[in-house]
Every structure is written in C-alpha cells, then in structure tokens.
Scaffold this active site. Structure first.
Site, PDB file in Angstrom:
ATOM      1  N   ASP A 183       1.372  -4.661   5.005  1.00  0.00           N
ATOM      2  CA  ASP A 183       1.974  -5.900   5.505  1.00  0.00           C
ATOM      3  C   ASP A 183       1.884  -7.045   4.493  1.00  0.00           C
ATOM      4  O   ASP A 183       1.879  -8.216   4.879  1.00  0.00           O
ATOM      5  CB  ASP A 183       1.334  -6.322   6.835  1.00  0.00           C
ATOM      6  CG  ASP A 183       1.461  -5.243   7.903  1.00  0.00           C
ATOM      7  OD1 ASP A 183       2.536  -4.595   7.950  1.00  0.00           O
ATOM      8  OD2 ASP A 183       0.499  -5.047   8.654  1.00  0.00           O
ATOM      9  N   ARG A 184       1.787  -6.689   3.233  1.00  0.00           N
ATOM     10  CA  ARG A 184       1.711  -7.687   2.154  1.00  0.00           C
ATOM     11  C   ARG A 184       0.465  -8.555   2.214  1.00  0.00           C
ATOM     12  O   ARG A 184       0.389  -9.605   1.552  1.00  0.00           O
ATOM     13  CB  ARG A 184       2.955  -8.596   2.152  1.00  0.00           C
ATOM     14  CG  ARG A 184       4.266  -7.856   2.005  1.00  0.00           C
ATOM     15  CD  ARG A 184       4.423  -7.244   0.643  1.00  0.00           C
ATOM     16  NE  ARG A 184       5.675  -6.500   0.517  1.00  0.00           N
ATOM     17  CZ  ARG A 184       6.067  -5.888  -0.599  1.00  0.00           C
ATOM     18  NH1 ARG A 184       5.287  -5.927  -1.673  1.00  0.00           N
ATOM     19  NH2 ARG A 184       7.194  -5.235  -0.645  1.00  0.00           N
TER      20      ARG A 184
END
Length: 216
Positions: free
Chosen positions: A190-191
């Site tokens: 999710d970065r």
C-alpha cells in the site's frame, strides 16, 4: 524495519543489505546512480560501479575530465542511489566528495583487466563529442600496440607483471563520497514503505549518527 533492531551505525546495515543483494544473484549488484551538479546547479546523473566502502566513504573510479569529473571539480558534493528493485530496496547516500590519493588509484588500476586499462586510454576525452566509433577503435588499437598484452604471447609484449604493462593515465582517478546521510528504503504494501535515515549527529562527526524515520 524496526528502529529498536537497527544497528547504531549505517555501514553495518549497508553491509548486511549488500551481502543479501550479492546472494540474490542480481546483475551488477554494485551499480549505483551518481548524481552531481555543476557550479551553477545544473544536475546530471549516471550509473557507475561501487569499488569499495568503509568508514571513510564510498569509492568509485572514473575519468577526471569527464562530465562528472568537471562537476565534482566545481561542486564537490554528490548523491548516490543503489537501485535494488528486485529486493524492493534502495539506499540513498549524500555528502561531500574527495579525490582519492594517486597511490590508491594506481593500486586499483593495476587490478583492472587489460582491456579495461587500455580502454581508459582510448577514452581520454570521456563525455567529449567524437565523430564516430572508429575513433575509439583506432585509439584502442594504438594504445594496445604501445602497451601489448603480455598474456597474448605476441611479439614485443613485455614479460613479467601483466598488470604493470599499462600505466595509470594522468586523467584517470578515484573519488570517495563521505556520507552525511544514508537512507534505507524498504518497500511495503500500500505504498507505506519503510524509510530509515541515518544522519550525522554533527558536521564532521565520524561516529555519531541520528536515526530518523521518514514518511513515505
């Protein structure tokens, strides 16, 4: 990456990651992006090879009159990036740059393959404009004729130490990037990546490091 599990100084972590990169079989694990800037701030970046690291910094060798050599003469600071994408990792290094002593450069130059040493002479005006590849090939042939490869067994080739057959060019040398900061980037879902930066606690402090987590 948990702060409580991190070593007190960044080279220990770099060594561990570098060993894992080598073990992974990644091609050119010592490839790093070197970013420099001219005196008036025009940036430039290219890939070079790391040729050693330690408490004094990260070493690489190149043509001193090249674009990067001219930048470093005007503005002796640089940034490095180790782009270890298959491992979802990268390391960023930034700090001042110092030219290596000639004896250190000469010692490394002698370890290079014969063709690489001849190639250094053939590309004397690195980054300069040339009319065609035939220029490089002619210069290479001329240098090889001047300093024949002793391992080839050709007539006129000097006997003895093959590494000493080709002299170190005056225009070729090495640099050391002395890190003021080293950032370790570990990819996460999710970065929400882990970014841990070691920063010199004080200018010129060779041992004290502040450890900081950066927002991704």
């Amino acid at each position: 990456m948990s702060e409580s599990a991190l070593p007190a100084e960044p080279l220990a972590l770099f060594a561990a990651w570098f060993a894992e990169v080598h073990a992974s079989g990644l091609a050119e694990p010592n490839a790093m992006i070197l970013a420099t800037a001219s005196a008036d701030g025009v940036p430039s970046a290219r890939t070079v090879l790391l040729k050693g690291y330690g408490p004094q910094g990260f070493r690489f060798f190149t043509n001193l009159t090249s674009h990067k050599g001219r930048d470093l003469a005007e503005n002796p600071r640089a940034a490095l990036v180790f782009p270890w994408h298959p491992l979802y990792r990268q390391v960023r290094v930034a700090g001042p740059v110092h030219e290596l002593p000639r004896e250190e450069t000469a010692a490394y130059f002698r370890t290079r393959p014969y063709g690489s040493r001849i190639g250094a002479w053939a590309s004397e005006d690195q980054s300069g404009v040339i009319p065609g590849r035939e220029v490089l090939e002619r210069r290479y042939a001329e240098a090889a004729e001047r300093w024949p490869d002793p391992a080839s067994g050709e007539a006129g080739a000097p006997e003895g130490d093959t590494a000493g057959a080709v002299p170190l060019p005056d225009f070729w040398g090495g640099y050391r990037v002395v890190p003021e900061s080293i950032e370790f980037w570990q990819g996460r879902r999710d970065r929400l990546h882990d970014r841990i930066r070691y920063r010199r606690a004080a200018p010129g402090d060779a041992e004290g490091w502040a450890v900081e987590r950066l927002a991704p």
